[in-house]
Scaffold this motif. Sequence first.
Motif, PDB file in Angstrom:
ATOM      1  N   VAL A 156       0.853  -1.182   0.000  1.00 60.00           N
ATOM      2  CA  VAL A 156       0.000   0.000   0.000  1.00 60.00           C
ATOM      3  C   VAL A 156       0.897   1.242   0.000  1.00 60.00           C
ATOM      4  O   VAL A 156       2.059   1.166   0.431  1.00 60.00           O
ATOM      5  CB  VAL A 156      -0.961  -0.002   1.214  1.00 60.00           C
ATOM      6  CG1 VAL A 156      -0.215   0.220   2.523  1.00 60.00           C
ATOM      7  CG2 VAL A 156      -2.088   1.020   1.057  1.00 60.00           C
ATOM      8  N   ILE A 157       0.338   2.317  -0.472  1.00 57.67           N
ATOM      9  CA  ILE A 157       1.082   3.588  -0.489  1.00 57.67           C
ATOM     10  C   ILE A 157       0.368   4.577   0.422  1.00 57.67           C
ATOM     11  O   ILE A 157      -0.861   4.683   0.376  1.00 57.67           O
ATOM     12  CB  ILE A 157       1.151   4.157  -1.924  1.00 57.67           C
ATOM     13  CG1 ILE A 157       2.176   3.364  -2.747  1.00 57.67           C
ATOM     14  CG2 ILE A 157       1.511   5.641  -1.926  1.00 57.67           C
ATOM     15  CD1 ILE A 157       2.139   3.692  -4.226  1.00 57.67           C
ATOM     16  N   LEU A 158       1.130   5.263   1.263  1.00 55.68           N
ATOM     17  CA  LEU A 158       0.598   6.412   1.997  1.00 55.68           C
ATOM     18  C   LEU A 158       1.061   7.645   1.225  1.00 55.68           C
ATOM     19  O   LEU A 158       2.268   7.866   1.085  1.00 55.68           O
ATOM     20  CB  LEU A 158       1.110   6.445   3.441  1.00 55.68           C
ATOM     21  CG  LEU A 158       0.755   5.250   4.330  1.00 55.68           C
ATOM     22  CD1 LEU A 158       1.270   5.479   5.760  1.00 55.68           C
ATOM     23  CD2 LEU A 158      -0.743   4.982   4.340  1.00 55.68           C
ATOM     24  N   MET A 171      -3.176  10.954   2.614  1.00 64.80           N
ATOM     25  CA  MET A 171      -2.994  11.407   3.998  1.00 64.80           C
ATOM     26  C   MET A 171      -3.084  12.935   4.047  1.00 64.80           C
ATOM     27  O   MET A 171      -2.807  13.618   3.062  1.00 64.80           O
ATOM     28  CB  MET A 171      -1.623  10.971   4.528  1.00 64.80           C
ATOM     29  CG  MET A 171      -1.318   9.494   4.354  1.00 64.80           C
ATOM     30  SD  MET A 171      -2.302   8.442   5.425  1.00 64.80           S
ATOM     31  CE  MET A 171      -1.424   8.634   6.970  1.00 64.80           C
ATOM     32  N   SER A 172      -3.414  13.461   5.201  1.00 69.41           N
ATOM     33  CA  SER A 172      -3.478  14.921   5.338  1.00 69.41           C
ATOM     34  C   SER A 172      -2.146  15.504   5.801  1.00 69.41           C
ATOM     35  O   SER A 172      -1.961  16.711   5.802  1.00 69.41           O
ATOM     36  CB  SER A 172      -4.594  15.312   6.316  1.00 69.41           C
ATOM     37  OG  SER A 172      -4.387  14.690   7.554  1.00 69.41           O
ATOM     38  N   GLU A 173      -1.193  14.636   6.213  1.00 69.55           N
ATOM     39  CA  GLU A 173       0.103  15.121   6.683  1.00 69.55           C
ATOM     40  C   GLU A 173       1.029  15.427   5.499  1.00 69.55           C
ATOM     41  O   GLU A 173       0.959  14.757   4.466  1.00 69.55           O
ATOM     42  CB  GLU A 173       0.787  14.080   7.591  1.00 69.55           C
ATOM     43  CG  GLU A 173       0.138  13.897   8.937  1.00 69.55           C
ATOM     44  CD  GLU A 173      -1.141  13.073   8.897  1.00 69.55           C
ATOM     45  OE1 GLU A 173      -1.325  12.297   7.931  1.00 69.55           O
ATOM     46  OE2 GLU A 173      -1.974  13.220   9.817  1.00 69.55           O
ATOM     47  N   SER A 174       1.919  16.407   5.703  1.00 67.71           N
ATOM     48  CA  SER A 174       2.928  16.710   4.683  1.00 67.71           C
ATOM     49  C   SER A 174       3.944  15.580   4.623  1.00 67.71           C
ATOM     50  O   SER A 174       4.015  14.743   5.542  1.00 67.71           O
ATOM     51  CB  SER A 174       3.638  18.017   5.026  1.00 67.71           C
ATOM     52  OG  SER A 174       4.433  17.818   6.187  1.00 67.71           O
ATOM     53  N   SER A 175       4.729  15.572   3.556  1.00 68.45           N
ATOM     54  CA  SER A 175       5.754  14.527   3.426  1.00 68.45           C
ATOM     55  C   SER A 175       6.742  14.594   4.584  1.00 68.45           C
ATOM     56  O   SER A 175       7.202  13.563   5.088  1.00 68.45           O
ATOM     57  CB  SER A 175       6.488  14.672   2.095  1.00 68.45           C
ATOM     58  OG  SER A 175       6.988  15.993   1.946  1.00 68.45           O
ATOM     59  N   HIS A 176       7.050  15.806   5.037  1.00 73.83           N
ATOM     60  CA  HIS A 176       8.003  15.957   6.142  1.00 73.83           C
ATOM     61  C   HIS A 176       7.458  15.323   7.427  1.00 73.83           C
ATOM     62  O   HIS A 176       8.147  14.547   8.089  1.00 73.83           O
ATOM     63  CB  HIS A 176       8.292  17.444   6.374  1.00 73.83           C
ATOM     64  CG  HIS A 176       9.262  17.716   7.480  1.00 73.83           C
ATOM     65  ND1 HIS A 176      10.586  17.338   7.421  1.00 73.83           N
ATOM     66  CD2 HIS A 176       9.093  18.302   8.687  1.00 73.83           C
ATOM     67  CE1 HIS A 176      11.194  17.682   8.537  1.00 73.83           C
ATOM     68  NE2 HIS A 176      10.303  18.267   9.333  1.00 73.83           N
ATOM     69  N   VAL A 177       6.207  15.652   7.750  1.00 71.54           N
ATOM     70  CA  VAL A 177       5.606  15.108   8.973  1.00 71.54           C
ATOM     71  C   VAL A 177       5.419  13.596   8.844  1.00 71.54           C
ATOM     72  O   VAL A 177       5.697  12.835   9.786  1.00 71.54           O
ATOM     73  CB  VAL A 177       4.259  15.802   9.273  1.00 71.54           C
ATOM     74  CG1 VAL A 177       3.537  15.104  10.426  1.00 71.54           C
ATOM     75  CG2 VAL A 177       4.479  17.269   9.613  1.00 71.54           C
ATOM     76  N   LEU A 178       4.990  13.158   7.689  1.00 68.79           N
ATOM     77  CA  LEU A 178       4.737  11.723   7.509  1.00 68.79           C
ATOM     78  C   LEU A 178       6.044  10.928   7.608  1.00 68.79           C
ATOM     79  O   LEU A 178       6.098   9.868   8.254  1.00 68.79           O
ATOM     80  CB  LEU A 178       4.077  11.506   6.135  1.00 68.79           C
ATOM     81  CG  LEU A 178       3.429  10.157   5.883  1.00 68.79           C
ATOM     82  CD1 LEU A 178       2.415   9.818   6.965  1.00 68.79           C
ATOM     83  CD2 LEU A 178       2.747  10.159   4.504  1.00 68.79           C
ATOM     84  N   MET A 183       8.757  11.796   9.237  1.00 69.56           N
ATOM     85  CA  MET A 183       9.174  11.847  10.641  1.00 69.56           C
ATOM     86  C   MET A 183       8.339  10.893  11.493  1.00 69.56           C
ATOM     87  O   MET A 183       8.852  10.155  12.337  1.00 69.56           O
ATOM     88  CB  MET A 183       8.965  13.287  11.111  1.00 69.56           C
ATOM     89  CG  MET A 183       9.642  13.683  12.348  1.00 69.56           C
ATOM     90  SD  MET A 183       9.530  15.480  12.474  1.00 69.56           S
ATOM     91  CE  MET A 183       7.794  15.767  12.159  1.00 69.56           C
ATOM     92  N   ALA A 184       7.025  10.904  11.258  1.00 74.75           N
ATOM     93  CA  ALA A 184       6.128  10.073  12.064  1.00 74.75           C
ATOM     94  C   ALA A 184       6.382   8.591  11.816  1.00 74.75           C
ATOM     95  O   ALA A 184       6.443   7.792  12.759  1.00 74.75           O
ATOM     96  CB  ALA A 184       4.678  10.431  11.743  1.00 74.75           C
ATOM     97  N   LEU A 185       6.553   8.218  10.569  1.00 77.08           N
ATOM     98  CA  LEU A 185       6.804   6.805  10.270  1.00 77.08           C
ATOM     99  C   LEU A 185       8.168   6.370  10.822  1.00 77.08           C
ATOM    100  O   LEU A 185       8.314   5.282  11.379  1.00 77.08           O
ATOM    101  CB  LEU A 185       6.745   6.560   8.757  1.00 77.08           C
ATOM    102  CG  LEU A 185       5.339   6.579   8.144  1.00 77.08           C
ATOM    103  CD1 LEU A 185       5.415   6.592   6.624  1.00 77.08           C
ATOM    104  CD2 LEU A 185       4.516   5.374   8.614  1.00 77.08           C
ATOM    105  N   ARG A 186       9.151   7.265  10.682  1.00 81.02           N
ATOM    106  CA  ARG A 186      10.492   6.902  11.158  1.00 81.02           C
ATOM    107  C   ARG A 186      10.562   6.763  12.669  1.00 81.02           C
ATOM    108  O   ARG A 186      11.487   6.176  13.207  1.00 81.02           O
ATOM    109  CB  ARG A 186      11.534   7.944  10.695  1.00 81.02           C
ATOM    110  CG  ARG A 186      11.807   7.879   9.239  1.00 81.02           C
ATOM    111  CD  ARG A 186      12.949   8.695   8.732  1.00 81.02           C
ATOM    112  NE  ARG A 186      13.048   8.453   7.286  1.00 81.02           N
ATOM    113  CZ  ARG A 186      13.595   7.366   6.759  1.00 81.02           C
ATOM    114  NH1 ARG A 186      14.137   6.468   7.554  1.00 81.02           N
ATOM    115  NH2 ARG A 186      13.603   7.173   5.462  1.00 81.02           N
ATOM    116  N   PHE A 187       9.596   7.323  13.360  1.00 79.03           N
ATOM    117  CA  PHE A 187       9.593   7.234  14.821  1.00 79.03           C
ATOM    118  C   PHE A 187       9.366   5.805  15.293  1.00 79.03           C
ATOM    119  O   PHE A 187       9.777   5.442  16.389  1.00 79.03           O
ATOM    120  CB  PHE A 187       8.501   8.158  15.384  1.00 79.03           C
ATOM    121  CG  PHE A 187       8.600   8.411  16.866  1.00 79.03           C
ATOM    122  CD1 PHE A 187       9.661   9.133  17.396  1.00 79.03           C
ATOM    123  CD2 PHE A 187       7.631   7.926  17.730  1.00 79.03           C
ATOM    124  CE1 PHE A 187       9.759   9.363  18.757  1.00 79.03           C
ATOM    125  CE2 PHE A 187       7.714   8.159  19.103  1.00 79.03           C
ATOM    126  CZ  PHE A 187       8.781   8.888  19.616  1.00 79.03           C
TER     127      PHE A 187
END
Length: 313
Positions: free
Chosen positions: A26-28, A72-79, A81-85
């Motif tokens: 799947v792609i986010l 998704m509603s998040e920007s690439s930067h936030v997404l 960062m969030a996934l990498r967490f």
Amino acid sequence: MSETKADPSSSCFIPRAPFDDASADVILRSSDGADFHVHRLVLSLASPFFKDMFTLPQSNSESPVTLPAVQMSESSHVLDMALRFWYPGAEPIPRQTLDEFRDMSEALIMKYDMQFLVPFAKKHLREYLEEDPVAVFGIACRHEWREIALGSAKCCLRLPLRAFESAPPTQLKYMAADTYHILLHYHSECAKVAAASTSSLQWAPYQDIPGADCPNWTDPHICPRAGHWTFAHNTMAPITAWLAAYLRCLTDELLRCPSAPLDTPELLGLPISKMGSCSSCAVDGYASLMNFVAVLRQKIEGDLNAVELMLDF
Ligand SMILES: [Zn+2]
């Protein structure tokens, strides 16, 4: 958020490994069009939100070469960062700003309900306590993390939060007015409590008072006094002018910053210069003042610990 067919990204941001994995199913897609290739099983295990989404019947029109994409509603930067967490195999971003942490924690914990991340997020947030306690307080209250809210409120006692001639904390735009009011009320109550320990010494035994044993107390030309004060056990005795000067300045400072340091050069300069006029206080006045400061620090800390932070969670 909706599930659509993937098409080439228009974002300048190109997700790095592991979000380019060929085995992804799947792609986010970020709000600015970057495609993060991920696995449904991983997302489902981490997030009830995604678990519900992926248990819905999938479209039969999926082709083996075109992955479904979730907008998704998040920007690439936030997404990113969030996934990498938390994502398996991803290298976390080593140091985030508090703004980034706020966006990330809102997405992961509040929106996608990844409760397993709460202990990690709390540990991460504590690292910003010294740097920006007001912002940490706001984030902790948003998540209803009581222990961190209390810890950050205590750190805020070092700041002149109620001195309106200074610039407002930059994080105020992210904090609800009632949340900030709780912090200001706590700060105000703590200021009263701290200043009560220096504007009156009825809690202190007279023998612990700097200058109490000065033999020149009968001669105000040598060792000026500043009237009689009441000490513990209703003892009334004269206080040296240099100690009174120290306490007066300190009271003003504690009303501004309830956890202000008690032994700054600004606070000690005046009493040290004044004590020099007395041959006895000049010898042991500084040491007795330092001993008193240590006792005073303990007294103020104990009293501040008893002040309640009026959180509603
Ligand atoms: Zn003296």
